[in-house]
Design an enzyme around this catalytic site. Structure first.
Site, short mmCIF file in Angstrom:
data_model
loop_
_atom_site.label_atom_id
_atom_site.label_comp_id
_atom_site.label_asym_id
_atom_site.label_seq_id
_atom_site.Cartn_x
_atom_site.Cartn_y
_atom_site.Cartn_z
N CYS A 61 0.84 -1.21 0.00
CA CYS A 61 0.00 0.00 0.00
C CYS A 61 0.87 1.26 0.00
O CYS A 61 1.44 1.62 1.03
CB CYS A 61 -0.91 -0.02 1.23
SG CYS A 61 -1.86 1.49 1.44
N CYS A 96 -0.45 4.13 2.23
CA CYS A 96 -0.23 3.92 3.67
C CYS A 96 1.23 4.15 4.05
O CYS A 96 1.51 4.69 5.13
CB CYS A 96 -0.58 2.48 4.07
SG CYS A 96 -2.07 1.84 3.33
N ASP A 97 2.17 3.72 3.21
CA ASP A 97 3.56 3.62 3.67
C ASP A 97 4.57 4.50 2.94
O ASP A 97 5.75 4.53 3.32
CB ASP A 97 4.02 2.15 3.57
CG ASP A 97 3.18 1.25 4.46
OD1 ASP A 97 2.72 1.74 5.50
OD2 ASP A 97 2.97 0.07 4.11
#
Ligand code: NAP
Length: 338
Positions: free
Chosen positions: A154, A157-158
């Site tokens: 992701c 997300c990261d």
């Protein structure tokens, strides 16, 4: 959007599990991605008693998408999470209930379907399966151990963890290249590792990637092993044409690098194996989203279809909800909509 309902319906919140077991819902929807949420909106708006079950948090794959450019009506810079948040609000406004639970077993054959979760048992006249699909892992040594420690599925997300560092993106489809482009906003260098010598991604997306100075490409290559002590430190990549192995080691100053894996998806259908007809793990439906079991419908990426996009997932969800309503009316000997 203004609700047509007044009073406590607007106060219903997504609960943490353990619903009233004696309750029989008209429709229970498993999965709260765009397909499940659209089904929830349509079913609750049709005043069907609706429960949406999700195991972690609403959204599905789309919450891992930084930019949603092709969903009709998407506003500039619309993100997956913001789109999903609006869908959740809309479903709740119409009165759909939500519960966080993991379904472990299903009994779908009878007139009353039973879904057994970790926290409770749910009963319904109809079920809409909208469990979607999960990212496919590379399957190499070290991947599992280092997930969340440099290995990610992701970018939204990261990406921020790799500010001014190097990242590698595995895959050559639309997702890999689009997410790779997104990662260039954070990382100093993004290298796509692809098993062939040309990308699968749409030409328009490829063009953007080839124009971007931060994007690099390792063709004909696959990841054989990921190494590191608690964090990614190196990775072994094999050239599939020559068989040559190369170990990519983290820059000394950075100490690590990111490996973002986007090599397709696996349908989340294990729960329905041997119960609902499938093809290559995807659920077979007709164009009304009906499966082979009366009262059981499937919507979104989980079903056999030619285009897996938010727009097709939401359309499936709407059709499934309307058909669930028709099924219940027929079951109860009512004329549709009366
Ligand atoms: P995909 O189109 O199935 O592409 C998967 C990529 O991963 C392919 O390049 C494939 O290589 C590679 N791959 C598969 N298994 C692999 C393995 N074991 N090891 C190494 N590489 C592997 O998946 P996707 O990119 O996630 O897209 C899924 C669907 O969503 C597609 O229909 C796509 O068009 C759509 N999508 C659309 C958009 C958009 O329109 N903006 C954005 C994202 C996704 P090969 O090419 O060699 O098979």
């Amino acid at each position: 959007m203004a609700s047509i309902f007044k009073g406590d319906i607007n106060l219903k919140i997504i609960s943490k599990g353990g619903k009233n077991m004696s309750e029989i819902y008209d429709v229970v929807i498993i999965g709260q991605g765009p397909a499940g949420l659209a089904a929830g909106i349509y079913a609750s708006r049709a005043r069907l008693k609706t429960l949406m079950i999700e195991k972690e948090k609403a959204g599905g794959q789309i919450v891992t998408t930084a930019e949603v450019a092709n969903y009709p009506g998407s506003i500039e810079n619309a993100t997956g999470p913001s789109l999903v948040a609006r869908m959740v609000d809309q479903a709740k406004e119409f009165g759909a209930e939500g519960v966080l639970d993991t379904i472990l077993d299903v009994e779908l054959e009878g007139e009353i379907k039973v879904l057994k979760g970790e926290k409770g048992e749910y009963r319904a006249k109809s079920v809409i399966i909208a469990t979607g699909a999960n990212p496919r892992p590379i399957g190499c040594p070290g991947e599992k151990e280092l997930t969340g420690r440099g290995v990610s599925y992701c970018a939204t997300c990261d990406a921020a963890f790799f500010e001014d560092m190097e990242v590698y993106v595995v895959g050559g489809g639309d997702t890999a290249v689009e997410e790779g482009l997104y990662l260039t906003k954070f990382a100093r260098k993004v290298t796509i590792i692809h098993r062939r010598d040309e990308l699968r991604a749409a030409k328009s997306i490829q063009e953007k990637a080839f124009e971007n100075e931060k994007m690099h490409f390792m063709w004909d290559s696959v990841v054989e092993e990921i190494k590191g002590d608690g964090i990614v430190e190196s990775m072994v990549v094999k050239n599939v044409k020559t068989g040559e192995l190369t170990e990519i080691v983290a820059d000394e100053e950075d100490g690590t690098f990111g490996i973002f894996v986007f090599i397709g998806f696996i349908p989340a259908t294990k729960l329905f194996e041997g119960k609902v007809d499938m093809e290559n793990g995807y659920i077979i439906t007709d164009e009304d989203m009906k499966t082979n079991i009366p009262g059981v419908f499937a919507a979104g990426d989980v079903r056999v279809k030619s285009l897996r996009q938010v727009v097709t997932a939401t359309a499936d969800g709407a059709i499934a909800a309307v058909q669930a309503g028709k099924y219940i009316d027929a079951l109860e000997g009512k004329e549709y909509g009366k």
